[in-house]
Design an enzyme around this catalytic site. Structure first.
Site, PDB file in Angstrom:
ATOM      1  N   GLU A 101     -13.866 -34.073  38.889  1.00  0.00           N
ATOM      2  CA  GLU A 101     -14.189 -34.859  37.480  1.00  0.00           C
ATOM      3  C   GLU A 101     -15.535 -34.167  36.946  1.00  0.00           C
ATOM      4  OE1 GLU A 101     -13.187 -36.665  35.190  1.00  0.00           O
ATOM      5  OE2 GLU A 101     -11.985 -38.394  35.912  1.00  0.00           O
ATOM      6  N   ASP A 102     -15.416 -34.182  35.573  1.00  0.00           N
ATOM      7  CA  ASP A 102     -16.760 -33.764  34.850  1.00  0.00           C
ATOM      8  C   ASP A 102     -17.677 -34.735  34.920  1.00  0.00           C
ATOM      9  OD1 ASP A 102     -15.246 -35.273  33.404  1.00  0.00           O
ATOM     10  OD2 ASP A 102     -15.496 -34.095  31.526  1.00  0.00           O
ATOM     11  N   ASP A 105     -18.479 -42.183  33.973  1.00  0.00           N
ATOM     12  CA  ASP A 105     -19.204 -43.101  33.039  1.00  0.00           C
ATOM     13  C   ASP A 105     -18.950 -44.712  33.573  1.00  0.00           C
ATOM     14  OD1 ASP A 105     -20.706 -44.028  30.972  1.00  0.00           O
ATOM     15  OD2 ASP A 105     -19.393 -43.413  29.519  1.00  0.00           O
ATOM     16  N   PHE A 155     -25.703 -39.672  26.452  1.00  0.00           N
ATOM     17  CA  PHE A 155     -24.599 -38.879  26.140  1.00  0.00           C
ATOM     18  C   PHE A 155     -24.823 -37.547  26.321  1.00  0.00           C
ATOM     19  CE2 PHE A 155     -21.355 -36.694  23.535  1.00  0.00           C
ATOM     20  CZ  PHE A 155     -20.305 -37.340  24.194  1.00  0.00           C
ATOM     21  N   ARG A 168     -17.814 -28.201  24.390  1.00  0.00           N
ATOM     22  CA  ARG A 168     -17.091 -27.601  25.915  1.00  0.00           C
ATOM     23  C   ARG A 168     -17.698 -26.430  26.369  1.00  0.00           C
ATOM     24  NH1 ARG A 168     -13.673 -31.774  26.982  1.00  0.00           N
ATOM     25  NH2 ARG A 168     -12.397 -32.669  25.613  1.00  0.00           N
TER      26      ARG A 168
HETATM   27  P1  IMP Z   1     -15.142 -43.110  32.165  1.00  0.00           P
HETATM   28  O1  IMP Z   1     -13.620 -43.696  32.168  1.00  0.00           O
HETATM   29  O2  IMP Z   1     -16.015 -44.334  31.264  1.00  0.00           O
HETATM   30  O3  IMP Z   1     -15.724 -43.052  33.324  1.00  0.00           O
HETATM   31  O4  IMP Z   1     -15.165 -42.288  31.151  1.00  0.00           O
HETATM   32  C1  IMP Z   1     -14.808 -40.877  31.679  1.00  0.00           C
HETATM   33  C2  IMP Z   1     -14.748 -39.914  30.353  1.00  0.00           C
HETATM   34  O5  IMP Z   1     -15.354 -40.342  29.317  1.00  0.00           O
HETATM   35  C3  IMP Z   1     -15.106 -38.729  30.851  1.00  0.00           C
HETATM   36  O6  IMP Z   1     -13.932 -38.201  31.427  1.00  0.00           O
HETATM   37  C4  IMP Z   1     -15.276 -37.954  29.597  1.00  0.00           C
HETATM   38  O7  IMP Z   1     -14.226 -37.255  29.058  1.00  0.00           O
HETATM   39  C5  IMP Z   1     -15.913 -39.305  28.555  1.00  0.00           C
HETATM   40  N1  IMP Z   1     -17.410 -39.277  28.790  1.00  0.00           N
HETATM   41  C6  IMP Z   1     -18.331 -40.248  29.234  1.00  0.00           C
HETATM   42  N2  IMP Z   1     -19.536 -39.953  29.199  1.00  0.00           N
HETATM   43  C7  IMP Z   1     -19.527 -38.885  28.598  1.00  0.00           C
HETATM   44  C8  IMP Z   1     -20.616 -37.994  28.055  1.00  0.00           C
HETATM   45  O8  IMP Z   1     -21.955 -38.432  28.279  1.00  0.00           O
HETATM   46  N3  IMP Z   1     -20.339 -36.870  27.325  1.00  0.00           N
HETATM   47  C9  IMP Z   1     -19.158 -36.362  27.139  1.00  0.00           C
HETATM   48  N4  IMP Z   1     -17.938 -37.167  27.606  1.00  0.00           N
HETATM   49  C10 IMP Z   1     -18.228 -38.294  28.319  1.00  0.00           C
HETATM   50 MG    MG Z   2     -13.091 -36.378  32.281  1.00  0.00          MG
END
Ligand code: IMP
Ligand code: MG
Length: 177
Positions: A101-102, A105, A155, A168
């Site tokens: 995963e990148d 969050d 962010f 990206r």
């Molecule tokens: P989660 O489901 O809340 O863990 O969020 C996952 C997705 O939200 C990631 O795969 C990203 O696509 C997006 N995301 C969350 N935080 C960031 C950020 O700081 N920058 C860019 N994308 C984010």
């Molecule tokens: Mg992602």
């Protein structure tokens, strides 16, 4: 260094050289942990593409690489959200799986990816993420074995991560200011 993306200001946070150094160490850990198996690395698109490309250059054991994407849409009559993994072409049964995963969050996305991978009955699941926001995390993951950098609840863009679809392609990682 400051940049603007879609009228929003960002400042340099993690330089590419620092990411590369970190990936060398994670690579060593992976090479040791999976020395005697042929793991399947599953990158979660779109955000993982740059991280995955650089990470795999540090992995020297025999391994498979594939990519998936989460689909979410309101499909059926009950208006339930239907989620699926797109792109998983071969069976994971009995395999050692590493989800790449990148960023994590809240962890909601990862939770769903893990649930979908679990259905395939792999031998093991580990998660490797470039970035983790510990203060935003809403779930506990015993699978979370490899973390590039823990960051504040802020962010970030670049190195695969986007802001409104833009950014990206940036080589370094920037934070919103
Ligand atoms: P989660 O489901 O809340 O863990 O969020 C996952 C997705 O939200 C990631 O795969 C990203 O696509 C997006 N995301 C969350 N935080 C960031 C950020 O700081 N920058 C860019 N994308 C984010
Ligand atoms: Mg992602």
């Amino acid at each position: 260094m400051k940049i603007q993306i879609d009228h929003k200001d960002f400042e340099l946070m993690i330089e590419h050289e620092q990411v590369k150094k970190r990936l060398r160490l994670i690579g060593i850990q992976l090479n040791v942990a999976y020395e005697y198996s042929i793991p399947v690395f599953i990158g979660v698109l779109n955000g993982c593409f740059m991280f995955m490309a650089d990470l795999m250059k540090e992995v020297h054991i025999a391994s498979e690489v594939c990519f998936v994407k989460m689909a979410s849409y309101n499909g059926d009559q009950r208006q339930e959200e239907v989620k699926s993994l797109i792109g998983l072409s071969h069976s994971l049964k009995g395999r050692e799986v590493i989800i790449v995963e990148d960023i994590i969050d809240t962890g909601n996305t990862l939770k769903e990816v893990i649930q979908m991978v679990e259905k395939e009955e792999p031998a093991s699941i580990a998660v490797c993420t470039l970035l983790l926001k510990p203060d935003a995390l809403e779930h506990e993951f015993e699978e979370l074995a490899y973390v590039g950098f823990e960051i504040e609840n802020e962010f970030v863009v670049g190195y695969g991560l986007d802001y409104n679809g833009i950014g990206r392609n940036l080589k370094d990682i920037y934070r919103a200011v």
